[in-house]
Write an enzyme that holds these catalytic residues in place. Sequence first.
Site, mmCIF file in Angstrom:
data_model
loop_
_atom_site.group_PDB
_atom_site.id
_atom_site.type_symbol
_atom_site.label_atom_id
_atom_site.label_comp_id
_atom_site.label_asym_id
_atom_site.label_seq_id
_atom_site.Cartn_x
_atom_site.Cartn_y
_atom_site.Cartn_z
ATOM 1 N N GLU A 1 55.169 96.281 36.526
ATOM 2 C CA GLU A 1 55.233 96.880 37.865
ATOM 3 C C GLU A 1 56.678 97.214 38.269
ATOM 4 O O GLU A 1 56.913 98.118 39.067
ATOM 5 C CB GLU A 1 54.573 95.975 38.917
ATOM 6 C CG GLU A 1 55.397 94.806 39.434
ATOM 7 C CD GLU A 1 55.462 93.639 38.473
ATOM 8 O OE1 GLU A 1 56.208 92.679 38.754
ATOM 9 O OE2 GLU A 1 54.750 93.673 37.442
ATOM 10 N N GLU B 1 45.883 84.360 42.005
ATOM 11 C CA GLU B 1 46.523 84.022 40.735
ATOM 12 C C GLU B 1 47.056 82.596 40.759
ATOM 13 O O GLU B 1 46.860 81.822 39.814
ATOM 14 C CB GLU B 1 47.671 84.988 40.461
ATOM 15 C CG GLU B 1 48.408 84.700 39.163
ATOM 16 C CD GLU B 1 49.634 85.558 38.974
ATOM 17 O OE1 GLU B 1 50.245 85.470 37.888
ATOM 18 O OE2 GLU B 1 50.001 86.306 39.907
#
Length: 284
Positions: free
Chosen positions: A137, A257
């Site tokens: 990213e 996560e």
Amino acid sequence: MVKRARYAEYKDSYPNYRFELSDDGILLMQCHTDGGSLVWDWKSHDDMSDAFADVAGDREIKLLIHTGTGENYNADWGLMPDGKLPDPPIYDAMPGVKGLHKLDEKAWYNRNLQWNVLDVDVPMISVVNGPCNIHSEVPLMGDIVLASDDAYFQDVSHFPRGQVPGDGQHVIWNHIVGPNRARYLLLTGKKLSAQEALEWGAVNEVLPKDQLLDRAWELARELVKKPPLVLRYTRQLFTQNLKRAYLDELGHGLARETYAQQEFFPFGGGMEPLDRAWNDKPWT
């Protein structure tokens, strides 16, 4: 929120990030470990967040070129070239609440990393000089993305080894290539070649490795001919929609996560090689 920073103050602050400022205001930021490809461990992870905060707070620069060193952009995981762990070791058993707080600290650094990249208020040219299977990213938040012909993108550090694909992966890929392609990429661990990334719209140009950085400088020198405020406000304009996407989904993804990560990292502080299965528990 970043604070005011100056090149002279941060240029020598990070062992894994080399900075070079040209006379016309172009800042080169190179990721490395001992002059070679970056080895991704907790130190380089946390320092990348702080380094981008300094870059974002530097109002003297006009453009950022962000790249890696050597064969990889970011594909070496936590082990040194000789196969040994760095010194000090990154494996640190932290059970229970202590481990949970350690995971939360890493999520905090991760969240800041994403926002600090987006807070860079000058055009950003990302130069993916080789394989990128960790934190893709970061370069994909650049305004222009160049890739070497041997580069590929992959999210091997999350779902393929039993983790929720957070860390901004769920935001950036969906934003750039659309939800169907993004889900497939993240669920399968697909190696997306530079040419495929070009076809998918994630990359702007694919070049031989030895021509890549020269092309970035060529583009940068042309762009910085524009007035400084035009450069800054154009970057702000281009990042606005991406900031909205991150605001909506980054914290959500990191929370899931981090919570699920307790099953993978119940000690909450170590990084293991990528070839360890999620249920291969070294602490038992």
